[in-house]
Design a protein around this motif. Structure first.
Motif, short mmCIF file in Angstrom:
data_model
loop_
_atom_site.label_atom_id
_atom_site.label_comp_id
_atom_site.label_asym_id
_atom_site.label_seq_id
_atom_site.Cartn_x
_atom_site.Cartn_y
_atom_site.Cartn_z
N SER A 20 0.83 -1.20 0.00
CA SER A 20 0.00 0.00 0.00
C SER A 20 0.87 1.25 0.00
O SER A 20 1.87 1.33 0.72
CB SER A 20 -0.91 0.01 1.23
N VAL A 21 0.45 2.22 -0.80
CA VAL A 21 1.15 3.50 -0.87
C VAL A 21 0.19 4.58 -0.40
O VAL A 21 -0.95 4.67 -0.86
CB VAL A 21 1.63 3.80 -2.30
N HIS A 22 0.65 5.42 0.52
CA HIS A 22 -0.17 6.48 1.08
C HIS A 22 0.52 7.83 0.87
O HIS A 22 1.72 7.95 1.06
CB HIS A 22 -0.39 6.26 2.58
N VAL A 23 -0.28 8.81 0.47
CA VAL A 23 0.20 10.19 0.39
C VAL A 23 -0.45 10.94 1.53
O VAL A 23 -1.69 11.01 1.61
CB VAL A 23 -0.15 10.82 -0.96
N ALA A 447 9.92 5.88 -9.03
CA ALA A 447 8.83 5.21 -9.75
C ALA A 447 7.53 5.30 -8.98
O ALA A 447 6.46 5.53 -9.56
CB ALA A 447 9.21 3.75 -10.01
N ILE A 448 7.59 5.11 -7.66
CA ILE A 448 6.38 5.21 -6.83
C ILE A 448 5.87 6.65 -6.84
O ILE A 448 4.66 6.89 -6.95
CB ILE A 448 6.66 4.73 -5.40
N MET A 449 6.78 7.61 -6.74
CA MET A 449 6.35 9.01 -6.79
C MET A 449 5.61 9.31 -8.09
O MET A 449 4.60 10.02 -8.10
CB MET A 449 7.57 9.93 -6.65
N MET A 450 6.10 8.78 -9.19
CA MET A 450 5.43 9.01 -10.48
C MET A 450 4.02 8.43 -10.47
O MET A 450 3.09 9.05 -11.00
CB MET A 450 6.26 8.41 -11.61
#
Length: 459
Positions: A20-23, A447-450
Motif C-alpha cells: 500500500s502506498v499512502h500520500v 517510480a512510486i512518486m510518479m
C-alpha cells in the motif's frame, strides 16, 4: 515495515508487505514515523511541541490522525506483518522448469567497447560462432526441461549476434517448425549494437522478435568515448541513422534503446533526453558495473549526483506525459495494482534455474554474466545440468537469503538483487552489491512518486 520519504512535494508512506502506498500530510507523516516506538501520550506531546506554531494542530486533531492510522493498520494497509518470510522455503525443494535461454550465438564483436563485461564479446576466451547443431540441441534441451510451460523465451546474444545472423534465422525457423507439435510458443529477443542492422534484419525482427534491444549510450561524445569500432573510431554516426530507421519501420514499439552510464557521464539524464530528442521513446540506462579501479567506474562520491539525476528524470517524464509526448524508462516501469506474483518478487530473475546462458559450444551457465567463469559451469545442452551444487546455490538466491536484505524496505521490488553483481562485488551469489542497492532504492522511490503524481493528476 514502513518506508517514508519526501519527493517532488509529496509525503509518501509505503507499507512494504501489503504494497500500500499512502500520500499524507506533514502531521500524519510525522506520527507514522513515531507510531511503532512511542505510545499515544508520547506522540501527542511530541506533536504539540513540534507544531506549536500551527493553530490547526491540537490534541483532537492529533488523536483523529492516530485513529486513522490505527484503522489503516486494522485494514492491513499500514504496519503489515511479514507473511512472506515463510514462503522463502528451501528452494532446493523446488521442481523448477526452464523457461528461457540466452543463446550466445557469437562470441565475437565488430565493436571494441572499453567497458564490455564480456571482454569485447570473447568472454575472456576464444572467438567463436554457435553452429546450428549446437543451437538446435539447446532448443531441444529447453523443450525437454520446460515441463508443461507453454511460453518459452530465446534471447539472441553475444558479442554481436548479427555476426551469426544465418544461424539466428535457422534457429528461429526450427523453433517455429516445432511449436505446434511440442505445444510451445517461442518469443525471441535480439540484442544488437546496430553495426550490421539492415533491411533484411529489420524485416526478420519485425516478423519474429517480440523485443529488440539497441545499444546506444546517448550523446555522441559520451557514446563514442567507450563504444568504438575495432579501428578505434566512434560508432555513433554509424549506428544512430540505422536505429532511427529501425524504430520507424517497427512502429516505435517492441524495442529498447539500452545505454550504460559511467563516471564520465553522471549527468546521464542528458543522454536520455538526447535519445528522446532523436525520436526514441523506449529507453533504458544502466549503471556500469566494473572493477573499482577502472577510470570510468562509479564512485560513492557520485551517488548524490546520480540520485538527483533520477529525480530530474522522473519529474521530466511527468512533464512529457502531461504534454502528450511520454517516454518509457525501463527502471520506472512499476505496476502497483497487478505486479509480479509474490513468488517472483521473492525469487527474482531465476538465473541458473529457470534461465540459463548457452555458449557457442553448448556449455550452460546461470546467466550471460557468469559465462567463462568455470566455477559456475552448470553443464551442457547435451548432458544437461551435471553440476547440481551450482544450481542449488542459485535456487537459494532470493530476497530472504541475503542477510543484508533483512531490514531493507525494497527487497520485494528487487528480489535481493542481481546474483552476478553480488558475486562480482562480494564473491557470493547471495551477497549484496551495495552500490547497486542504493541506486535501485532511489529508482523505486522515483517510480512510486510518479505513480502518485499520475493518480492525483487523473483525479
Amino acid at each position: 515495515m514502513i518506508h517514508r520519504y519526501k519527493l517532488n512535494g509529496y509525503n509518501i508512506v509505503l507499507d512494504v508487505f501489503s504494497g500500500s502506498v499512502h500520500v499524507v500530510d506533514d502531521l500524519a507523516y510525522d506520527i507514522i514515523g513515531m507510531y511503532e516506538d512511542t505510545d499515544t501520550d508520547g506522540i501527542i506531546a511530541a506533536m504539540l511541541k513540534q507544531y506549536a506554531d500551527d493553530a490547526s494542530v491540537d490534541e483532537a486533531e492529533i488523536r483523529d490522525c492516530i485513529d486513522d492510522i490505527e484503522e489503516l493498520k486494522e485494514q492491513g494497509k499500514l504496519f503489515t506483518a511479514d507473511d512472506y518470510a515463510d514462503l522463502a522455503f528451501d528452494f532446493k525443494a523446488r521442481n523448477t522448469v526452464i523457461k528461457a535461454l540466452c543463446l550466445h550465438v557469437a562470441h565475437t564483436c565488430n565493436l571494441n567497447c572499453e567497458y564490455c563485461f564480456a571482454s569485447q564479446g570473447k568472454y575472456h576466451g576464444d572467438r567463436a560462432l554457435m553452429s546450428f547443431d549446437v543451437a538446435k540441441q539447446a532448443i531441444d534441451f529447453l523443450i525437454e526441461h520446460s515441463g508443461s510451460r507453454k511460453n518459452l523465451e530465446i534471447d539472441f546474444f553475444g558479442g554481436e549476434p548479427l555476426m551469426n545472423f544465418d544461424v539466428v534465422k535457422e534457429i528461429t525457423a526450427y523453433c517455429r517448425s516445432i511449436e505446434k507439435e511440442k505445444g510451445k510458443n517461442f518469443r525471441f529477443t535480439l540484442t544488437t549494437n546496430g553495426v550490421l542492422l539492415d533491411d533484411e534484419v529489420i524485416d526478420f525482427a519485425n516478423k519474429e522478435c517480440h523485443n529488440v534491444v539497441l545499444s546506444l549510450d546517448g550523446r555522441k561524445e559520451v557514446h563514442d568515448r567507450l563504444r568504438k569500432t575495432v579501428n578505434g573510431n566512434g560508432s555513433y554516426d554509424l549506428i544512430v541513422p540505422k536505429f532511427r530507421h529501425f524504430v520507424e519501420r517497427r512502429g516505435n514499439k517492441g524495442y529498447y534503446i539500452r545505454g550504460t552510464f559511467t563516471h564520465n557521464n553522471t549527468d546521464f539524464t542528458n543522454d536520455i533526453f538526447h535519445m528522446a530528442d532523436l525520436g526514441f521513446t523506449e529507453l533504458s540506462m544502466e549503471p556500469v558495473v566494473c572493477p573499482p579501479d577502472d577510470p570510468y567506474a562509479l564512485t560513492y562520491d557520485d551517488l548524490p549526483v546520480l540520485f538527483e539525476q533520477y529525480e530530474i528524470l522522473a519529474k521530466d517524464m511527468l512533464r512529457r506525459e502531461k504534454e502528450g509526448k511520454p517516454i518509457t524508462f525501463y527502471h520506472y516501469m512499476l505496476d502497483l495494482n497487478a505486479g509480479p506474483c509474490i513468488y517472483k518478487r521473492i525469487s527474482g530473475c531465476g538465473s541458473g534455474t529457470e534461465y540459463m546462458a548457452v555458449t557457442p559450444w553448448g556449455d550452460l551457465y546461470p546467466c550471460h554474466q557468469f559465462v567463462g567463469n568455470t566455477e559456475h559451469l552448470l553443464g551442457n545442452v547435451y548432458d544437461g545440468v551435471t553440476n547440481p551444487a551450482v544450481q542449488d546455490e542459485f535456487k537459494l538466491c532470493n530476497a530472504y537469503a541475503r542477510p543484508d536484505c533483512k531490514d531493507c524496505w525494497a527487497k520485494l521490488y528487487c528480489s535481493g538483487g542481481c546474483a552476478a553483481n553480488a558475486y562480482h562485488a562480494t564473491g557470493s551469489v547471495t551477497g549484496t552489491y551495495q552500490y547497486g542497492c542504493e541506486l535501485f532504492k532511489k529508482r523505486i522511490e522515483c517510480a512510486i512518486m510518479m505513480k502518485v503524481a499520475q493518480a492525483q493528476n487523473a483525479e
